[in-house]
Design an enzyme around this catalytic site. Structure first.
Site, PDB file in Angstrom:
ATOM      1  N   LYS A   1      70.375 -32.902 101.428  1.00  0.00           N
ATOM      2  CA  LYS A   1      71.687 -32.635 102.014  1.00  0.00           C
ATOM      3  C   LYS A   1      71.479 -31.646 103.159  1.00  0.00           C
ATOM      4  O   LYS A   1      70.509 -30.874 103.147  1.00  0.00           O
ATOM      5  CB  LYS A   1      72.603 -31.995 100.952  1.00  0.00           C
ATOM      6  CG  LYS A   1      74.066 -32.152 101.232  1.00  0.00           C
ATOM      7  CD  LYS A   1      74.607 -33.451 100.662  1.00  0.00           C
ATOM      8  CE  LYS A   1      76.037 -33.671 101.089  1.00  0.00           C
ATOM      9  NZ  LYS A   1      76.586 -34.924 100.590  1.00  0.00           N
TER      10      LYS A   1
ATOM     11  N   GLY B   1      95.509 -41.856  95.050  1.00  0.00           N
ATOM     12  CA  GLY B   1      94.806 -41.907  96.332  1.00  0.00           C
ATOM     13  C   GLY B   1      94.484 -43.330  96.734  1.00  0.00           C
ATOM     14  O   GLY B   1      93.747 -44.036  96.031  1.00  0.00           O
TER      15      GLY B   1
ATOM     16  N   GLY C   1      93.345 -44.171 100.021  1.00  0.00           N
ATOM     17  CA  GLY C   1      92.786 -44.028 101.363  1.00  0.00           C
ATOM     18  C   GLY C   1      91.664 -45.034 101.595  1.00  0.00           C
ATOM     19  O   GLY C   1      91.751 -46.199 101.184  1.00  0.00           O
TER      20      GLY C   1
ATOM     21  N   VAL D   1      88.750 -45.536 100.329  1.00  0.00           N
ATOM     22  CA  VAL D   1      88.172 -46.246  99.169  1.00  0.00           C
ATOM     23  C   VAL D   1      89.251 -46.756  98.217  1.00  0.00           C
ATOM     24  O   VAL D   1      89.150 -47.869  97.697  1.00  0.00           O
ATOM     25  CB  VAL D   1      87.138 -45.378  98.388  1.00  0.00           C
ATOM     26  CG1 VAL D   1      85.869 -45.199  99.181  1.00  0.00           C
ATOM     27  CG2 VAL D   1      87.715 -44.059  97.968  1.00  0.00           C
TER      28      VAL D   1
END
Ligand code: NAD
Length: 350
Positions: free
Chosen positions: A79, A179, A181, A183
Site C-alpha cells: 500500500k 449504498g 453507488g 458497487v
C-alpha cells in the site's frame, strides 16, 4: 529525492519517500511478496502526523496480503500513502516524483487507485513507472474495478445463502442493501436478475429514486433500513456499520456486502456468530476488483473472460472460510485469516 527505510517487524520493506521540490511526503509499505509482487492502492489524506500515516499504511498493506492470499490472486500485499491535502497539494510534479519512487522499488510494489487518487493521477505516475494498474481500458488495462467487485459479491452471496439456507438460489430471498453507488448499484441489478427481492437505501436521494424508477426496487430510509426483516443484509456504503449499536437491531440471517471494514472491531464477528448471523468476511467477498486487476498483471495481459472465471472462485473461497469456521468453532473473520496464513505458510514450505 530521498528514500529512507523504516524498520518494521514483519514487513519486507517500508520506505519513506520525500521530494522537496514537489512537496511529496509518502510512505510505501511492502508487507509481503511471498505470493507475488505487493499490490495495493495509493491513497492521499491530510494525516495529522507521519506516525498516523505509518499506522494506516502498515494496517492496509497487511490487509492486502490477506485479501490476495484468500482470493488466490498470485499477488502479495502492499500500500502507499501520500501525506497532504489533496485539494491543495496535488500536482503533476508530485505524481511524477511518486512514480520515480515506485520505480525505485523495482516492481516489489505495484500501485492502483484508492482514496482521493483517480485515474488521471495514476496516468501521471505511469509516465515514470510501469508498476501501475487499473488505468483506463483503452490503454489495455483492466479499467474500473467496481462492476467486477459487484459481480464477485453476487457470487459470494450465493455461497453465503448456501451455507445459511442450504441453497444458493437467491430467488425470493429478501436482501436489504445500504449504498447503491459504484458497487452497490450494479449489485442491486444483478440481484434483481437473480430473482431476489431487493430493498435499497442510500443517503443520495436522487440516486436511490432513479434506480428504483428504473428497476422497481423498494426504498427504505437509511435510519430505518436495519429494522427491515430480511434474509441477507448487504452493506455497500462505508465501513464500521456493524458495531455495538447496530448489532442488536439486525433482523437478517446473513451479512454479505461489498463495503470494506464492515465490522467496527474484529470482536463484532463473534457477536454476530452468537446471534446466529452468518458473516461473509468483507475482504473475501469484495475481492472481485483485485482479482480483475491480477489478471491484467499476471496472465499475460488483460482478458475479461479469464477474470470472470477467477472471480467465480470467490464462492469456493467463502465455502472454505465457512468450513474452517465450523470445524474450528471460530468466527468467520478469524477463519479467513487462518486460510490466508495457511496459504502463505504453504508457499514458504512450512
Ligand atoms: P461510492 O461512493 O460509489 O458509493 C457509496 C454509496 O453509499 C453512495 O451512493 C453514497 O451516497 C452511499 N452512502 C454513503 N453513506 C451512506 C449511508 N450512511 N447510508 C446509505 N448510503 C450511504 O463507493 P463504492 O465504490 O461503491 O464503494 C462502496 C464500498 O465498497 C466502500 O466501502 C468501498 O471501500 C467498498 N469497495 C469498493 C470496491 C470497488 O471496486 N469500488 C472494491 C472493494 C470494496
Amino acid at each position: 529525492m530521498e528514500i529512507s527505510d523504516i524498520q518494521v517487524d514483519g514487513y519486507e520493506r517500508v520506505a519513506r519517500c520525500r521530494d522537496e521540490a514537489s512537496g511529496l511526503h509518502a510512505i510505501i509499505a511492502v508487507h509481503s511478496t511471498t505470493l507475488g509482487p505487493a499490490l495495493g492502492g495509493m491513497r492521499m489524506l491530510p494525516y495529522a502526523s507521519e506516525d498516523e500515516a505509518l499506522f494506516d499504511v502498515l494496517r492496509l498493506s497487511r490487509g492486502m496480503t490477506y485479501k490476495s492470499a484468500v482470493a488466490d490472486t498470485g499477488l502479495g500485499g502492499g500500500k502507499s500513502v501520500i501525506l497532504g491535502e489533496p485539494g491543495t497539494l496535488k500536482s503533476e510534479a508530485l505524481f511524477l516524483a511518486m512514480g520515480r519512487f515506485i520505480q525505485a522499488l523495482e516492481g516489489q510494489y505495484i500501485t492502483a487507485e484508492d482514496m482521493n487518487i483517480g485515474i488521471p493521477d495514476l496516468e501521471v505516475v505511469s509516465r515514470e513507472t510501469r508498476w501501475v494498474t487499473g488505468l483506463s481500458k483503452d490503454s489495455g488495462s483492466s479499467g474500473n474495478p467496481s462492476p467486477y467487485t459487484s459481480y464477485g459479491c453476487l457470487v459470494g452471496m450465493r455461497a453465503t445463502a448456501k451455507e445459511a439456507f442450504g441453497s444458493d438460489d437467491l430467488t425470493g430471498r429478501r436482501v436489504v442493501m445500504q449504498g447503491i453507488g459504484a458497487v452497490g448499484g450494479p449489485l442491486a441489478v444483478l440481484l434483481k436478475e437473480a430473482g431476489a427481492e431487493t430493498i435499497i437505501c442510500d443517503i443520495n436521494e436522487e440516486r436511490v429514486n432513479q434506480l428504483s424508477r428504473e428497476h422497481g426496487f423498494t426504498i427504505v430510509d437509511d435510519d430505518q433500513h436495519l429494522d427491515v426483516e430480511c434474509d441477507i443484509y448487504s452493506p455497500c456504503a462505508r465501513g464500521a456499520g456493524i458495531n455495538d449499536q447496530t448489532i442488536p437491531r439486525l433482523r437478517c440471517k446473513a451479512i454479505a456486502g461489498c463495503a470494506n471494514n464492515v465490522l467496527l472491531e474484529p470482536r463484532h464477528a463473534e457477536d454476530l456468530r452468537q446471534r446466529g448471523i452468518l458473516y461473509a468476511p468483507d475482504y473475501v467477498i469484495n475481492a472481485g476488483g483485485i482479482i480483475n486487476v491480477s489478471v491484467e498483471l499476471l496472465d499475460g495481459g488483460y482478458n475479461e473472460a479469464a477474470a470472470m472465471r477467477k472471480i467465480d472462485r470467490i464462492g469456493d473461497n467463502l465455502e472454505q472460510v465457512f468450513a474452517i469456521s465450523n470445524a474450528e468453532d471460530i468466527p468467520t473473520n478469524e477463519a479467513a485469516a487462518r486460510l490466508a496464513e495457511r496459504r502463505l505458510a504453504a508457499e514458504r514450505g512450512e
